[in-house]
Design an enzyme around this catalytic site. Structure first.
Site, PDB file in Angstrom:
ATOM      1  N   GLY A 107       4.392   1.336  -6.633  1.00 34.21           N
ATOM      2  CA  GLY A 107       3.551   2.129  -7.522  1.00 34.21           C
ATOM      3  C   GLY A 107       2.089   2.035  -7.111  1.00 34.21           C
ATOM      4  O   GLY A 107       1.677   1.068  -6.460  1.00 34.21           O
ATOM      5  N   CYS A 124       0.789  -7.017  -6.986  1.00 33.41           N
ATOM      6  CA  CYS A 124      -0.051  -5.831  -7.131  1.00 33.41           C
ATOM      7  C   CYS A 124      -0.783  -5.607  -5.815  1.00 33.41           C
ATOM      8  O   CYS A 124      -1.306  -6.549  -5.232  1.00 33.41           O
ATOM      9  CB  CYS A 124      -1.052  -6.055  -8.265  1.00 33.41           C
ATOM     10  SG  CYS A 124      -2.155  -4.656  -8.507  1.00 33.41           S
ATOM     11  N   LEU A 125      -0.806  -4.353  -5.360  1.00 33.67           N
ATOM     12  CA  LEU A 125      -1.471  -4.048  -4.090  1.00 33.67           C
ATOM     13  C   LEU A 125      -2.965  -4.379  -4.137  1.00 33.67           C
ATOM     14  O   LEU A 125      -3.581  -4.579  -3.104  1.00 33.67           O
ATOM     15  CB  LEU A 125      -1.277  -2.562  -3.733  1.00 33.67           C
ATOM     16  CG  LEU A 125       0.167  -2.131  -3.451  1.00 33.67           C
ATOM     17  CD1 LEU A 125       0.242  -0.633  -3.221  1.00 33.67           C
ATOM     18  CD2 LEU A 125       0.740  -2.884  -2.258  1.00 33.67           C
ATOM     19  N   HIS A 159       3.292  -1.417 -15.571  1.00 33.03           N
ATOM     20  CA  HIS A 159       2.295  -1.970 -14.643  1.00 33.03           C
ATOM     21  C   HIS A 159       1.255  -0.902 -14.288  1.00 33.03           C
ATOM     22  O   HIS A 159       0.049  -1.158 -14.330  1.00 33.03           O
ATOM     23  CB  HIS A 159       3.025  -2.479 -13.390  1.00 33.03           C
ATOM     24  CG  HIS A 159       2.133  -3.075 -12.338  1.00 33.03           C
ATOM     25  ND1 HIS A 159       2.248  -4.372 -11.914  1.00 33.03           N
ATOM     26  CD2 HIS A 159       1.113  -2.535 -11.601  1.00 33.03           C
ATOM     27  CE1 HIS A 159       1.340  -4.612 -10.971  1.00 33.03           C
ATOM     28  NE2 HIS A 159       0.643  -3.510 -10.764  1.00 33.03           N
ATOM     29  N   GLU A 160       1.730   0.312 -13.968  1.00 35.46           N
ATOM     30  CA  GLU A 160       0.795   1.372 -13.551  1.00 35.46           C
ATOM     31  C   GLU A 160      -0.026   1.881 -14.735  1.00 35.46           C
ATOM     32  O   GLU A 160      -1.211   2.163 -14.591  1.00 35.46           O
ATOM     33  CB  GLU A 160       1.538   2.527 -12.868  1.00 35.46           C
ATOM     34  CG  GLU A 160       2.285   2.158 -11.593  1.00 35.46           C
ATOM     35  CD  GLU A 160       1.489   1.289 -10.624  1.00 35.46           C
ATOM     36  OE1 GLU A 160       0.266   1.475 -10.507  1.00 35.46           O
ATOM     37  OE2 GLU A 160       2.103   0.405  -9.987  1.00 35.46           O
ATOM     38  N   HIS A 191      -2.871  -0.308 -15.280  1.00 31.96           N
ATOM     39  CA  HIS A 191      -3.991  -0.035 -14.365  1.00 31.96           C
ATOM     40  C   HIS A 191      -4.921   1.032 -14.944  1.00 31.96           C
ATOM     41  O   HIS A 191      -6.132   0.962 -14.772  1.00 31.96           O
ATOM     42  CB  HIS A 191      -3.472   0.468 -13.006  1.00 31.96           C
ATOM     43  CG  HIS A 191      -3.165  -0.631 -12.029  1.00 31.96           C
ATOM     44  ND1 HIS A 191      -4.100  -1.550 -11.609  1.00 31.96           N
ATOM     45  CD2 HIS A 191      -2.027  -0.953 -11.370  1.00 31.96           C
ATOM     46  CE1 HIS A 191      -3.547  -2.388 -10.732  1.00 31.96           C
ATOM     47  NE2 HIS A 191      -2.275  -2.049 -10.576  1.00 31.96           N
TER      48      HIS A 191
HETATM   49 NI    NI Z   1      -0.876  -3.003  -9.408  1.00 31.34          NI
END
Ligand code: NI
Length: 169
Positions: free
Chosen positions: A46, A93-94, A135-136, A139
């Site tokens: 994501g 998380c990226l 999660h997204e 953000h």
């Molecule tokens: Ni993330």
């Protein structure tokens, strides 16, 4: 289409609430395509627009990480309208490389959003998809996995982070 630069903790844009998308135009379509490419290149399941420096309520999710086109989701102005159950998962998380932490979330969610053409959709998420949706959407509200972990783990991460930054300077 291009692979975008992923913003990393502690960049401020990651901690801010994003604004609603009010125009679905060619620029937005290009941004969506680039976000999908960036997510697949990372690779990740994501990516939210604030993670590529765009403070808009838009995210892409692909629990198959590019293996199956039918899994790709684009969500615009998403809202969680129902939550059910409890699931614990080790999340990464990226925007916070090399860090994972166990987080409790709802096992099932119902999300209303617009798809990339601006049509209203309702999405049922279960398991990994439910986690990815939450999660997204976090953000888009400036919430990171660090904010969802225990205060002790959060402090531990911050200490270690500050230390590693000092060492690399
Ligand atoms: Ni993330």
């Amino acid at each position: 289409m291009s692979v975008l630069n992923i913003r990393k903790y502690p960049e401020k844009i990651l901690m801010k609430k994003a604004r609603s998308v009010d125009t679905i135009d060619d620029d937005l379509q290009q941004l969506i395509d680039s976000m999908v490419e960036t997510m697949h290149a990372a690779p990740g399941v994501g990516l939210a627009a604030p993670q590529v420096g765009v403070p808009k309520r838009l995210a892409v999710i692909d629990t198959a990480v590019g293996d199956s086109e039918s899994e790709l989701l684009v969500i615009i102005n998403p809202v969680i309208i129902q939550k059910e159950g409890d699931i614990e998962f080790e999340e990464g998380c990226l925007s916070i490389p090399e860090y994972t932490t166990k987080i409790h979330r709802a096992e099932r969610v119902l999300v209303s959003a617009l798809d990339r053409e601006g049509r209203p959709v309702e999405l049922h998420g279960e398991g990994l998809l439910s986690i990815a949706l939450q999660h997204e959407i976090d953000h888009l509200d400036g919430i990171l996995i660090l904010d969802r972990t225990s205060p002790i783990k959060r402090e531990f991460f911050k200490k270690r982070f500050r230390k590693s930054r000092k060492l690399s300077k």
